[in-house]
Enzyme design. Structure first.
Site, PDB file in Angstrom:
ATOM      1  N   GLU A  53       0.856  -1.189   0.000  1.00  0.00           N
ATOM      2  CA  GLU A  53       0.000   0.000   0.000  1.00  0.00           C
ATOM      3  C   GLU A  53       0.890   1.237   0.000  1.00  0.00           C
ATOM      4  O   GLU A  53       2.004   1.209   0.527  1.00  0.00           O
ATOM      5  CB  GLU A  53      -0.852  -0.028   1.286  1.00  0.00           C
ATOM      6  CG  GLU A  53      -1.925   1.036   1.369  1.00  0.00           C
ATOM      7  CD  GLU A  53      -2.715   0.940   2.682  1.00  0.00           C
ATOM      8  OE1 GLU A  53      -2.160   0.433   3.678  1.00  0.00           O
ATOM      9  OE2 GLU A  53      -3.877   1.376   2.709  1.00  0.00           O
ATOM     10  N   LYS A  67     -10.409  -0.058  -1.607  1.00  0.00           N
ATOM     11  CA  LYS A  67     -10.428  -0.430  -0.186  1.00  0.00           C
ATOM     12  C   LYS A  67     -11.790  -0.129   0.440  1.00  0.00           C
ATOM     13  O   LYS A  67     -12.278   1.014   0.358  1.00  0.00           O
ATOM     14  CB  LYS A  67      -9.319   0.337   0.538  1.00  0.00           C
ATOM     15  CG  LYS A  67      -9.040  -0.114   1.961  1.00  0.00           C
ATOM     16  CD  LYS A  67      -7.897   0.737   2.563  1.00  0.00           C
ATOM     17  CE  LYS A  67      -7.406   0.242   3.898  1.00  0.00           C
ATOM     18  NZ  LYS A  67      -6.351   1.151   4.453  1.00  0.00           N
ATOM     19  N   CYS A 123      -4.615  -3.822   3.515  1.00  0.00           N
ATOM     20  CA  CYS A 123      -4.240  -3.387   4.866  1.00  0.00           C
ATOM     21  C   CYS A 123      -5.318  -3.603   5.938  1.00  0.00           C
ATOM     22  O   CYS A 123      -5.564  -4.731   6.350  1.00  0.00           O
ATOM     23  CB  CYS A 123      -3.777  -1.928   4.805  1.00  0.00           C
ATOM     24  SG  CYS A 123      -2.803  -1.396   6.221  1.00  0.00           S
TER      25      CYS A 123
END
Ligand SMILES: O=C(O)CNC(=O)[C@H](CS)NC(=O)CCC(=O)C(=O)O
Length: 278
Positions: A41, A110, A151
């Protein structure tokens, strides 16, 4: 068998320097014979939000990575990059998958945005500058099917079950995981996602402290479908190259049938609440 390279970077606010480090790592991955490179990321830029760094697919940094993918005949999974959401104050945090001709063949935005309210430091609040995605994606790529995530998504197991149900055999978890949560949570959560879905987990990570004061944990990890760590980095830049065996996923899923025993029809209903008196 599929060779893949998991790249650990210490990206910062200097995009030129970050792209140089990305290029170097992609050349290392290609030189090692990998078919795929996985970047963490915030690879292209890690620093305070700047709308000038939000790029459409034909933006300069993304075109440079596309050119490297094409030149090196290497598929590249760029863990997280800011892409336009239609609102300049909030970008999507997108995982972009470049095929080996340099085309952006798949993307995932995300879904879960990181928030951490420490008592001793200012809060981290990704939603202040990021728009959430609202769908999921897997990428069929020869012998493997890749499930995409980013993440903080790692904390939401239902996402990975959704990816496994769509056929994922390899889960991609590019990260800029915090050095505060990382020591207690990072490896345990990655191994849990591998074990419960009987999937490989590939987790390229960031290291070091960025200009906002955010410290990343590093410790990029590759986990096999039995939960065993097959490669790990520490807190220095690294390229971890491993061979994924699609047969290992099939064998483990025949040994242990927990994916077939899942009962989402049951969990869709709230639990009965019973009282114990006296
Ligand atoms: O801001 C960017 O450029 C990209 N976004 C990130 O790096 C985000 C927000 S700071 N980081 C995480 O999700 C860490 C999650 C984490 O550390 C945990 O779940 O414990």
């Amino acid at each position: 068998m599929t060779w893949v390279s998991v790249v650990q970077l210490g990206s910062g606010a200097d995009r030129g320097a970050n792209l140089e480090a990305i290029e170097k790592s992609l050349r290392t991955a290609a030189g090692a014979g990998s078919a795929f490179a996985f970047l963490p990321e915030a690879s292209i830029y890690r620093g305070p939000y700047d709308p000038a760094y939000v790029e459409a697919d034909d933006g300069p940094a993304l075109r440079r990575i596309a050119g490297l993918a094409r030149e090196l005949r290497l598929a590249v999974v760029l863990g997280g990059a800011w892409t336009p959401s239609g609102d300049a104050a909030h970008a999507y945090n997108s995982c972009l998958v470049f095929d080996r001709s340099g085309r952006i063949a798949a993307r995932y935005r995300k879904v879960h945005l990181f928030r951490l309210d420490r008592t001793d430091e200012p809060a981290d609040d990704e939603a202040a500058f990021t728009a959430p995605g609202d769908d999921t994606a897997v990428v069929r790529a020869g012998d493997i099917t890749l499930g995409l995530s980013i993440c903080y998504d790692l904390r939401f197991p239902a996402l990975y079950r959704n990816l496994a149900a769509a056929g994922a055999t390899v889960l991609s978890v590019p990260a800029n995981f915090s050095a505060y949560t990382g020591p207690a949570h990072w490896e345990a959560l990655l191994r849990a996602r591998a074990i419960e879905n009987l999937c490989y987990v590939l987790a390229p990570a960031q290291i070091g402290t960025d200009s906002t004061g955010f410290s990343a944990y590093g410790h990029s990890l590759v986990v096999d479908p039995w939960g065993t760590v097959v490669a790990r980095a520490d807190d220095a830049p690294a390229v971890l190259t491993v061979d994924l065996d699609p047969e290992a996923v099939r064998v483990r899923r025949n040994e242990l049938r927990s994916l077939q025993h899942d009962r989402p029809d049951v969990y869709a209903h709230p639990a009965r609440i019973e009282e114990l008196d006296g």
